[in-house]
Design an enzyme around this catalytic site. Structure first.
Site, PDB file in Angstrom:
ATOM      1  N   ASP A  46       0.811  -1.217   0.000  1.00  0.00           N
ATOM      2  CA  ASP A  46       0.000   0.000   0.000  1.00  0.00           C
ATOM      3  C   ASP A  46       0.847   1.270   0.000  1.00  0.00           C
ATOM      4  O   ASP A  46       2.046   1.246   0.279  1.00  0.00           O
ATOM      5  CB  ASP A  46      -0.884   0.027   1.262  1.00  0.00           C
ATOM      6  CG  ASP A  46      -1.929  -1.068   1.263  1.00  0.00           C
ATOM      7  OD1 ASP A  46      -1.932  -1.906   0.342  1.00  0.00           O
ATOM      8  OD2 ASP A  46      -2.746  -1.083   2.210  1.00  0.00           O
ATOM      9  N   HIS A 190       3.598  -2.621   2.835  1.00  0.00           N
ATOM     10  CA  HIS A 190       3.632  -1.256   2.317  1.00  0.00           C
ATOM     11  C   HIS A 190       4.845  -1.039   1.433  1.00  0.00           C
ATOM     12  O   HIS A 190       5.841  -1.760   1.560  1.00  0.00           O
ATOM     13  CB  HIS A 190       3.630  -0.242   3.480  1.00  0.00           C
ATOM     14  CG  HIS A 190       2.373  -0.296   4.282  1.00  0.00           C
ATOM     15  ND1 HIS A 190       2.160  -1.271   5.236  1.00  0.00           N
ATOM     16  CD2 HIS A 190       1.231   0.439   4.230  1.00  0.00           C
ATOM     17  CE1 HIS A 190       0.942  -1.105   5.754  1.00  0.00           C
ATOM     18  NE2 HIS A 190       0.360  -0.083   5.159  1.00  0.00           N
TER      19      HIS A 190
HETATM   20 ZN    ZN Z   1      -2.361   2.813   3.697  1.00  0.00          ZN
END
Ligand code: ZN
Length: 336
Positions: A46, A190
């Site tokens: 992300d 991430h």
């Molecule tokens: Zn996020």
């Protein structure tokens, strides 16, 4: 009987290939490409694409033969459209992660709509396609948000395994969380933590040692499935081109076909005329190099491999992720 015999032949070839690459530093990646997938794990990253970190993530994924779903923020997709294109060219799946990462459930419906629609437009106008998956920031959702997602044809995807990479988890902790995921599970990671990038080779090794492959998240069901368009769906690779070769200065590199599967193939490279060579391999986009053996490899760009001897002689090779492009790369050789 003939069926049984035929089924054994690929195994014998794989065994031979394993012996050939036994001295290779990228053994794990090479074998994972060839291994049977007994299940699929959904790797997700992300908060991109933030430019430099996107390049690092894509390089790490490609060098380890992994595909992933990348949940982009609209503000970054808009600022870094080239990174969106690089994600798509690398065969990754791009999802929507809101425009600027608010707590969506605290917004009015109109502002939820704006967060989602602006991001859809930013990703698609950058060349990343129109997202079909939405991950709400912090995993926070409610019925109003779900109705806005539905308006844009988005399936909401949370996660099964939180790697805690956003919370300072170590490289080994991230590798264990993702590498021990069960078939069908979706893993939260991430783009920005450097520990996450460093964990990727271990994640690839752990998954492949358990017979698991990186899968795509099916927008129609939300389940993790075999990647489509590049294998697993019964697609038959077209015949590859005949052996190419390249010689520009004192040496010649000749390509020959190695093993291949539904979404990968190996090329053997033989260099003659010099023992101190540099071979440049130009990949036809969107095909990329997944791994190599018997060379020191560097990647000046996503679609170019520069190979130099690493003491293992003049016969080496590469595993290609075609991403639908099965034409062989071109090679050129220069004696140092
Ligand atoms: Zn996020």
């Amino acid at each position: 009987m003939s069926k049984r015999k035929r089924s054994l032949e690929p195994l014998a070839l794989l065994a031979a290939a394993a012996i050939v690459v036994a001295t290779v530093s990228t053994l794990g990646a090479a074998i994972s490409q060839a291994a049977t997938c007994n299940g699929y794990v959904g790797l997700t990253f992300d908060d991109g694409p933030q430019g430099g970190t996107t390049t690092n993530l894509l390089n790490a994924l490609q060098q380890n033969g992994l595909k992933a779903t990348l949940f982009n923020e609209g503000q970054y997709a808009s600022a870094n459209p080239g990174s969106v294109r690089a994600e798509a060219a690398a065969g990754m799946w791009i999802g929507n992660h809101s425009w600027d990462h608010p707590h969506m459930t605290q917004l009015s419906q109109a502002n939820m709509d704006s967060e989602i629609s602006r991001t859809q437009n930013a990703v698609s106008s950058a060349g990343g396609g129109t997202p079909k998956l939405f991950r709400p920031p912090y995993g926070e959702t409610n019925s109003t948000l779900k109705s806005v997602e539905a308006k844009y044809g988005l399936r909401e995807i949370i996660w099964d395994v939180d790697s805690q990479d956003w919370n300072g988890a170590s490289v080994s902790a991230i590798a264990n969380a993702a590498g021990n995921a069960q078939s069908g599970q979706i893993v939260l990671m991430h783009e920005w933590p450097s520990n996450t990038i460093q964990a990727i080779p271990q994640i690839a090794q752990k998954l492949s040692s358990r017979g698991l492959c990186a899968g795509m998240i099916d927008p129609s069901s939300g389940r993790v499935i075999a990647p489509t368009g590049s294998g697993g769906g019964g697609t038959t690779p077209p015949a590859t081109s005949t052996g190419g070769g390249g010689s520009t200065g004192g040496c010649t590199a000749t390509l020959s076909a190695g093993n291949k599967g539904s979404n990968w193939y190996n090329l053997n490279v033989a260099v003659s005329g010099s023992n101190t060579w540099t071979v440049t391999v130009n990949m036809p986009s969107p095909a990329v190099v997944a791994s190599t053996w018997n060379i020191t490899a560097s990647y000046p760009s996503q679609y170019q491999l520069v190979a130099k001897p690493n003491g293992n002689g003049n016969n080496w090779g590469l595993t290609v992720s075609p991403n639908g492009q099965w034409t062989w790369p071109t090679v050129s050789c220069t004696a140092a």
